[in-house]
Design an enzyme around this catalytic site. Sequence first.
Site, PDB file in Angstrom:
ATOM      1  N   HIS A  48       0.817  -1.216   0.000  1.00  0.00           N
ATOM      2  CA  HIS A  48       0.000   0.000   0.000  1.00  0.00           C
ATOM      3  C   HIS A  48       0.853   1.271   0.000  1.00  0.00           C
ATOM      4  O   HIS A  48       0.307   2.371  -0.085  1.00  0.00           O
ATOM      5  CB  HIS A  48      -0.919   0.011   1.224  1.00  0.00           C
ATOM      6  CG  HIS A  48      -1.937  -1.080   1.226  1.00  0.00           C
ATOM      7  ND1 HIS A  48      -2.830  -1.255   0.195  1.00  0.00           N
ATOM      8  CD2 HIS A  48      -2.191  -2.065   2.122  1.00  0.00           C
ATOM      9  CE1 HIS A  48      -3.611  -2.295   0.464  1.00  0.00           C
ATOM     10  NE2 HIS A  48      -3.244  -2.809   1.618  1.00  0.00           N
ATOM     11  N   ARG A  74       7.325  -5.229   3.161  1.00  0.00           N
ATOM     12  CA  ARG A  74       6.039  -5.894   2.934  1.00  0.00           C
ATOM     13  C   ARG A  74       5.843  -5.908   1.422  1.00  0.00           C
ATOM     14  O   ARG A  74       5.700  -4.853   0.790  1.00  0.00           O
ATOM     15  CB  ARG A  74       4.863  -5.182   3.590  1.00  0.00           C
ATOM     16  CG  ARG A  74       3.563  -5.895   3.173  1.00  0.00           C
ATOM     17  CD  ARG A  74       2.335  -5.545   3.950  1.00  0.00           C
ATOM     18  NE  ARG A  74       1.883  -4.180   3.779  1.00  0.00           N
ATOM     19  CZ  ARG A  74       0.770  -3.704   4.331  1.00  0.00           C
ATOM     20  NH1 ARG A  74       0.035  -4.488   5.077  1.00  0.00           N
ATOM     21  NH2 ARG A  74       0.418  -2.447   4.165  1.00  0.00           N
ATOM     22  N   ASP A  88      16.503  -9.979  -3.135  1.00  0.00           N
ATOM     23  CA  ASP A  88      17.689  -9.678  -3.932  1.00  0.00           C
ATOM     24  C   ASP A  88      18.118  -8.225  -3.757  1.00  0.00           C
ATOM     25  O   ASP A  88      19.305  -7.895  -3.847  1.00  0.00           O
ATOM     26  CB  ASP A  88      17.434  -9.954  -5.415  1.00  0.00           C
ATOM     27  CG  ASP A  88      17.373 -11.436  -5.739  1.00  0.00           C
ATOM     28  OD1 ASP A  88      17.749 -12.247  -4.869  1.00  0.00           O
ATOM     29  OD2 ASP A  88      16.948 -11.776  -6.860  1.00  0.00           O
ATOM     30  N   GLU A 149      -5.075 -11.655   8.034  1.00  0.00           N
ATOM     31  CA  GLU A 149      -5.914 -10.461   7.917  1.00  0.00           C
ATOM     32  C   GLU A 149      -7.219 -10.721   7.175  1.00  0.00           C
ATOM     33  O   GLU A 149      -7.911  -9.775   6.794  1.00  0.00           O
ATOM     34  CB  GLU A 149      -5.128  -9.332   7.224  1.00  0.00           C
ATOM     35  CG  GLU A 149      -4.451  -9.747   5.931  1.00  0.00           C
ATOM     36  CD  GLU A 149      -3.564  -8.668   5.348  1.00  0.00           C
ATOM     37  OE1 GLU A 149      -3.618  -7.516   5.832  1.00  0.00           O
ATOM     38  OE2 GLU A 149      -2.815  -8.957   4.394  1.00  0.00           O
ATOM     39  N   ASP A 175      -7.463  -4.774   8.125  1.00  0.00           N
ATOM     40  CA  ASP A 175      -8.141  -5.822   7.373  1.00  0.00           C
ATOM     41  C   ASP A 175      -8.774  -6.857   8.291  1.00  0.00           C
ATOM     42  O   ASP A 175      -9.852  -7.391   7.981  1.00  0.00           O
ATOM     43  CB  ASP A 175      -7.159  -6.502   6.410  1.00  0.00           C
ATOM     44  CG  ASP A 175      -6.952  -5.699   5.137  1.00  0.00           C
ATOM     45  OD1 ASP A 175      -7.949  -5.224   4.573  1.00  0.00           O
ATOM     46  OD2 ASP A 175      -5.804  -5.541   4.719  1.00  0.00           O
TER      47      ASP A 175
END
Length: 254
Positions: A48, A74, A88, A149, A175
């Site tokens: 987000h 995240r 990576d 969530e 959520d």
Amino acid sequence: MNHPAADVIAQAKQGKVTVGYWSVLDSPISNERVAMTGYDYIALDGQHGLMGYSGILANLMAIDAAHGPAGIVRVEANNAAVIGQALDAGARGVIVPLVNNSAEAEAAVQATRYPGTGMRSYGPMRSGLRVGPTPADSDRSVILLVMIETAEGLDNVESICAVEGVDGVYIGPSDLSLAVGGNRPNDPDVAEDFNAAVKRVLHAAKAAGRIAAIHTPNGAVARQRIEQGFTFVSIASDLTHLEQAARDHLAAVR
């Protein structure tokens, strides 16, 4: 591996209290500065947040420049390509959203581990400088937290926690509030059900020997969650805190 961030990950896996800050802004300068304040980790929000891959890369480099906290991402989805790309780029770990069952948890594990135990493609462009350097070392060095969530994820939280390679479960309160029937995050009408869900996730994590992690809006709530038994807590976020500080100063001057 000779870096404080490696110690942060090792200690988190041992169940020691680990406190981080949540960043949604593509701002390496501010993330470098926040990284020098003493947090154990800085989490970059690739789901987000307002940053793409180049932003994640630049912000991880800024966090590493502080020589202290671990940079965690995240990722945008439970997808092997984006998980591998974040690792990576130098992420010390990933938080994977919307994990609903043990099969999806296993897929996240596979994406974070090299062949032998997983399916991560070898190409540690930046992570090879610090995480590893061999695949086995890298597998041991990264942390995987899967998010609980959704209603399905909550129903399956015990089996998700049982998946080998999942280091912990991370509650997304907004959520999860919707998942238990709320009309909006922090809906007081579902407070009892929400609190019961939080306790269930916490108990499942503890019973399985996994990290119990949760998102919080400020330090006071983070402290409450730690006292409740959570050991991995994020304080969010730079954008909301910037807005709040601006409002507070404006209110003071007027």
